[in-house]
Design a protein around this motif. Structure first.
Motif, PDB file in Angstrom:
ATOM      1  N   GLY A  24       0.831  -1.204   0.000  1.00 55.42           N
ATOM      2  CA  GLY A  24       0.000   0.000   0.000  1.00 55.42           C
ATOM      3  C   GLY A  24       0.864   1.253   0.000  1.00 55.42           C
ATOM      4  O   GLY A  24       0.588   2.241  -0.697  1.00 55.42           O
ATOM      5  N   ASP A  25       1.938   1.206   0.774  1.00 57.50           N
ATOM      6  CA  ASP A  25       2.888   2.313   0.871  1.00 57.50           C
ATOM      7  C   ASP A  25       3.566   2.552  -0.492  1.00 57.50           C
ATOM      8  O   ASP A  25       3.686   3.692  -0.950  1.00 57.50           O
ATOM      9  CB  ASP A  25       3.904   1.940   1.957  1.00 57.50           C
ATOM     10  CG  ASP A  25       5.040   2.929   2.087  1.00 57.50           C
ATOM     11  OD1 ASP A  25       4.767   4.104   2.368  1.00 57.50           O
ATOM     12  OD2 ASP A  25       6.206   2.511   1.902  1.00 57.50           O
ATOM     13  N   MET A  26       3.952   1.478  -1.170  1.00 62.66           N
ATOM     14  CA  MET A  26       4.583   1.600  -2.502  1.00 62.66           C
ATOM     15  C   MET A  26       3.588   2.105  -3.534  1.00 62.66           C
ATOM     16  O   MET A  26       3.905   2.940  -4.373  1.00 62.66           O
ATOM     17  CB  MET A  26       5.101   0.233  -2.968  1.00 62.66           C
ATOM     18  CG  MET A  26       6.423  -0.146  -2.397  1.00 62.66           C
ATOM     19  SD  MET A  26       7.117  -1.576  -3.258  1.00 62.66           S
ATOM     20  CE  MET A  26       6.093  -2.883  -2.661  1.00 62.66           C
ATOM     21  N   PHE A  27       2.391   1.558  -3.452  1.00 60.17           N
ATOM     22  CA  PHE A  27       1.324   1.921  -4.384  1.00 60.17           C
ATOM     23  C   PHE A  27       1.074   3.428  -4.327  1.00 60.17           C
ATOM     24  O   PHE A  27       0.963   4.098  -5.361  1.00 60.17           O
ATOM     25  CB  PHE A  27       0.056   1.156  -3.979  1.00 60.17           C
ATOM     26  CG  PHE A  27      -1.045   1.218  -4.988  1.00 60.17           C
ATOM     27  CD1 PHE A  27      -0.972   0.447  -6.141  1.00 60.17           C
ATOM     28  CD2 PHE A  27      -2.161   2.017  -4.786  1.00 60.17           C
ATOM     29  CE1 PHE A  27      -2.002   0.485  -7.082  1.00 60.17           C
ATOM     30  CE2 PHE A  27      -3.184   2.066  -5.721  1.00 60.17           C
ATOM     31  CZ  PHE A  27      -3.112   1.295  -6.874  1.00 60.17           C
ATOM     32  N   MET A  28       1.034   3.984  -3.118  1.00 61.51           N
ATOM     33  CA  MET A  28       0.772   5.413  -3.003  1.00 61.51           C
ATOM     34  C   MET A  28       2.001   6.245  -3.367  1.00 61.51           C
ATOM     35  O   MET A  28       1.863   7.382  -3.815  1.00 61.51           O
ATOM     36  CB  MET A  28       0.241   5.768  -1.610  1.00 61.51           C
ATOM     37  CG  MET A  28      -1.175   5.283  -1.364  1.00 61.51           C
ATOM     38  SD  MET A  28      -2.334   5.337  -2.772  1.00 61.51           S
ATOM     39  CE  MET A  28      -2.544   7.096  -3.004  1.00 61.51           C
ATOM     40  N   SER A  29       3.192   5.699  -3.204  1.00 58.62           N
ATOM     41  CA  SER A  29       4.387   6.421  -3.672  1.00 58.62           C
ATOM     42  C   SER A  29       4.331   6.553  -5.184  1.00 58.62           C
ATOM     43  O   SER A  29       4.713   7.581  -5.753  1.00 58.62           O
ATOM     44  CB  SER A  29       5.673   5.682  -3.265  1.00 58.62           C
ATOM     45  OG  SER A  29       5.928   5.885  -1.897  1.00 58.62           O
TER      46      SER A  29
ATOM     47  N   VAL B 178      -3.145  10.253   3.090  1.00 61.39           N
ATOM     48  CA  VAL B 178      -2.580   9.137   2.335  1.00 61.39           C
ATOM     49  C   VAL B 178      -1.352   8.581   3.059  1.00 61.39           C
ATOM     50  O   VAL B 178      -1.246   7.377   3.288  1.00 61.39           O
ATOM     51  CB  VAL B 178      -2.208   9.590   0.902  1.00 61.39           C
ATOM     52  CG1 VAL B 178      -1.329   8.554   0.220  1.00 61.39           C
ATOM     53  CG2 VAL B 178      -3.482   9.829   0.088  1.00 61.39           C
ATOM     54  N   ASP B 179      -0.430   9.455   3.445  1.00 59.66           N
ATOM     55  CA  ASP B 179       0.776   9.000   4.145  1.00 59.66           C
ATOM     56  C   ASP B 179       0.434   8.271   5.447  1.00 59.66           C
ATOM     57  O   ASP B 179       1.130   7.336   5.833  1.00 59.66           O
ATOM     58  CB  ASP B 179       1.674  10.198   4.501  1.00 59.66           C
ATOM     59  CG  ASP B 179       2.452  10.710   3.295  1.00 59.66           C
ATOM     60  OD1 ASP B 179       2.705   9.917   2.370  1.00 59.66           O
ATOM     61  OD2 ASP B 179       2.809  11.903   3.292  1.00 59.66           O
ATOM     62  N   GLN B 180      -0.628   8.708   6.104  1.00 60.85           N
ATOM     63  CA  GLN B 180      -0.963   8.138   7.422  1.00 60.85           C
ATOM     64  C   GLN B 180      -1.757   6.839   7.317  1.00 60.85           C
ATOM     65  O   GLN B 180      -1.827   6.076   8.282  1.00 60.85           O
ATOM     66  CB  GLN B 180      -1.772   9.141   8.266  1.00 60.85           C
ATOM     67  CG  GLN B 180      -0.954  10.274   8.870  1.00 60.85           C
ATOM     68  CD  GLN B 180      -0.579  11.315   7.840  1.00 60.85           C
ATOM     69  OE1 GLN B 180      -1.394  11.676   7.003  1.00 60.85           O
ATOM     70  NE2 GLN B 180       0.649  11.783   7.869  1.00 60.85           N
ATOM     71  N   LEU B 181      -2.413   6.617   6.178  1.00 65.63           N
ATOM     72  CA  LEU B 181      -3.308   5.462   6.107  1.00 65.63           C
ATOM     73  C   LEU B 181      -3.069   4.507   4.943  1.00 65.63           C
ATOM     74  O   LEU B 181      -3.698   3.457   4.860  1.00 65.63           O
ATOM     75  CB  LEU B 181      -4.774   5.934   6.092  1.00 65.63           C
ATOM     76  CG  LEU B 181      -5.281   6.530   7.407  1.00 65.63           C
ATOM     77  CD1 LEU B 181      -6.668   7.138   7.222  1.00 65.63           C
ATOM     78  CD2 LEU B 181      -5.344   5.467   8.514  1.00 65.63           C
ATOM     79  N   ASP B 182      -2.150   4.845   4.018  1.00 68.12           N
ATOM     80  CA  ASP B 182      -1.946   3.974   2.846  1.00 68.12           C
ATOM     81  C   ASP B 182      -1.599   2.537   3.251  1.00 68.12           C
ATOM     82  O   ASP B 182      -2.116   1.571   2.677  1.00 68.12           O
ATOM     83  CB  ASP B 182      -0.914   4.545   1.867  1.00 68.12           C
ATOM     84  CG  ASP B 182       0.444   4.877   2.486  1.00 68.12           C
ATOM     85  OD1 ASP B 182       0.675   4.518   3.659  1.00 68.12           O
ATOM     86  OD2 ASP B 182       1.266   5.492   1.790  1.00 68.12           O
ATOM     87  N   PHE B 183      -0.757   2.394   4.263  1.00 66.59           N
ATOM     88  CA  PHE B 183      -0.349   1.043   4.670  1.00 66.59           C
ATOM     89  C   PHE B 183      -1.500   0.261   5.308  1.00 66.59           C
ATOM     90  O   PHE B 183      -1.584  -0.949   5.169  1.00 66.59           O
ATOM     91  CB  PHE B 183       0.880   1.088   5.592  1.00 66.59           C
ATOM     92  CG  PHE B 183       0.691   1.902   6.834  1.00 66.59           C
ATOM     93  CD1 PHE B 183       0.786   3.281   6.804  1.00 66.59           C
ATOM     94  CD2 PHE B 183       0.416   1.278   8.041  1.00 66.59           C
ATOM     95  CE1 PHE B 183       0.619   4.035   7.971  1.00 66.59           C
ATOM     96  CE2 PHE B 183       0.249   2.015   9.208  1.00 66.59           C
ATOM     97  CZ  PHE B 183       0.340   3.400   9.165  1.00 66.59           C
ATOM     98  N   VAL B 184      -2.401   0.985   5.988  1.00 67.46           N
ATOM     99  CA  VAL B 184      -3.566   0.316   6.585  1.00 67.46           C
ATOM    100  C   VAL B 184      -4.462  -0.257   5.482  1.00 67.46           C
ATOM    101  O   VAL B 184      -4.868  -1.422   5.526  1.00 67.46           O
ATOM    102  CB  VAL B 184      -4.373   1.296   7.474  1.00 67.46           C
ATOM    103  CG1 VAL B 184      -5.709   0.675   7.876  1.00 67.46           C
ATOM    104  CG2 VAL B 184      -3.574   1.673   8.709  1.00 67.46           C
ATOM    105  N   PHE B 185      -4.740   0.558   4.478  1.00 67.99           N
ATOM    106  CA  PHE B 185      -5.593   0.081   3.391  1.00 67.99           C
ATOM    107  C   PHE B 185      -4.924  -1.052   2.605  1.00 67.99           C
ATOM    108  O   PHE B 185      -5.581  -2.013   2.215  1.00 67.99           O
ATOM    109  CB  PHE B 185      -6.003   1.232   2.470  1.00 67.99           C
ATOM    110  CG  PHE B 185      -7.038   2.125   3.105  1.00 67.99           C
ATOM    111  CD1 PHE B 185      -8.297   1.622   3.395  1.00 67.99           C
ATOM    112  CD2 PHE B 185      -6.738   3.436   3.443  1.00 67.99           C
ATOM    113  CE1 PHE B 185      -9.252   2.426   4.014  1.00 67.99           C
ATOM    114  CE2 PHE B 185      -7.686   4.243   4.068  1.00 67.99           C
ATOM    115  CZ  PHE B 185      -8.947   3.740   4.350  1.00 67.99           C
ATOM    116  N   GLY B 186      -3.622  -0.921   2.377  1.00 65.25           N
ATOM    117  CA  GLY B 186      -2.904  -1.983   1.683  1.00 65.25           C
ATOM    118  C   GLY B 186      -3.022  -3.302   2.429  1.00 65.25           C
ATOM    119  O   GLY B 186      -3.314  -4.354   1.842  1.00 65.25           O
ATOM    120  N   ALA B 187      -2.824  -3.245   3.744  1.00 61.72           N
ATOM    121  CA  ALA B 187      -2.900  -4.451   4.571  1.00 61.72           C
ATOM    122  C   ALA B 187      -4.322  -5.020   4.557  1.00 61.72           C
ATOM    123  O   ALA B 187      -4.521  -6.226   4.425  1.00 61.72           O
ATOM    124  CB  ALA B 187      -2.472  -4.128   6.005  1.00 61.72           C
TER     125      ALA B 187
END
Ligand code: CTP
Ligand code: MG
Length: 175
Positions: A95-100, A117-126
């Motif tokens: 999710g972090d890479m996707f948003m980068s 986005v920075d605060q939640l991208d990894f949550v959504f990816g997971a």
């Protein structure tokens, strides 16, 4: 959520070296992902997520002798939990890479802030990866109340963690 939370700070602590995009740019003249996404960060982050997840499962399944006696299982499906650790850890960094990727397409330089986005991208990816791979496990473990709670506390946790990471010199920016 710990297997999803831990990979990011671990990627920041142990990352560096060869970028995942190999330095390549797209037609817009900007990097695919940027220097902030490295192989070492990815592998170190996933490894940390897996370790914390295994420890958690071991803890609730009563595998630690320090407790003297076996803890109750609390109705938790431990076999299911083990599989889900990987989708949480990998999904988080995916999710972090996707948003980068999207940040670069927006013309934002590596490290530039993109609030929410920075605060939640990894949550959504997971969550997305875990839901796609194990929808039953996801539904059984992430109730509406838990989802709302995670969405509310994660940005705060993220901010505090990053300020700390910046203070000890692991992160280049305090966000
Ligand atoms: N990191 C890494 N590999 C990853 C993810 C993170 O090496 N797959 C490291 C990088 O050193 C990165 C730091 O962790 O700089 C912080 O991650 P993040 O804030 O996600 O990266 P940024 O540098 O802010 O880049 P971006 O603008 O793409 O978010
Ligand atoms: Mg960043």
């Amino acid at each position: 959520m710990l297997p999803a939370y831990v990979p990011n700070p671990c990627a920041a602590a142990f990352g560096g070296g060869r970028p995942i995009d190999g330095g390549r740019v797209l037609g817009d003249g900007r990097r695919i992902l940027g220097d902030g996404k490295t192989f070492r960060g990815l592998f170190a982050g996933i490894t940390c997520g897996l370790i914390i997840g295994f420890l958690q499962v071991k803890l609730v399944s009563g595998g630690f002798a320090v407790f003297g006696t076996d803890l109750p299982s609390f109705g938790i499906d431990h076999a299911g939990s083990i599989k889900v650790i990987f989708t949480l850890a990998f999904g988080s960094l995916f999710g972090d890479m996707f948003m980068s990727f999207f940040k670069r397409r927006l013309g934002l330089k590596r490290g530039a802030p993109l609030p929410v986005v920075d605060q939640l991208d990894f949550v959504f990816g997971a969550w997305v990866l875990t839901y796609l791979a194990y929808p039953r496990w996801f539904a059984d473990n992430f109730s509406f109340g838990i989802i709302i709670t995670v969405l509310l506390i994660t940005p705060l946790l993220h901010l505090v963690t990053n300020i700390f990471g910046y203070a000890i010199g692991v992160k280049k920016e305090p966000w």
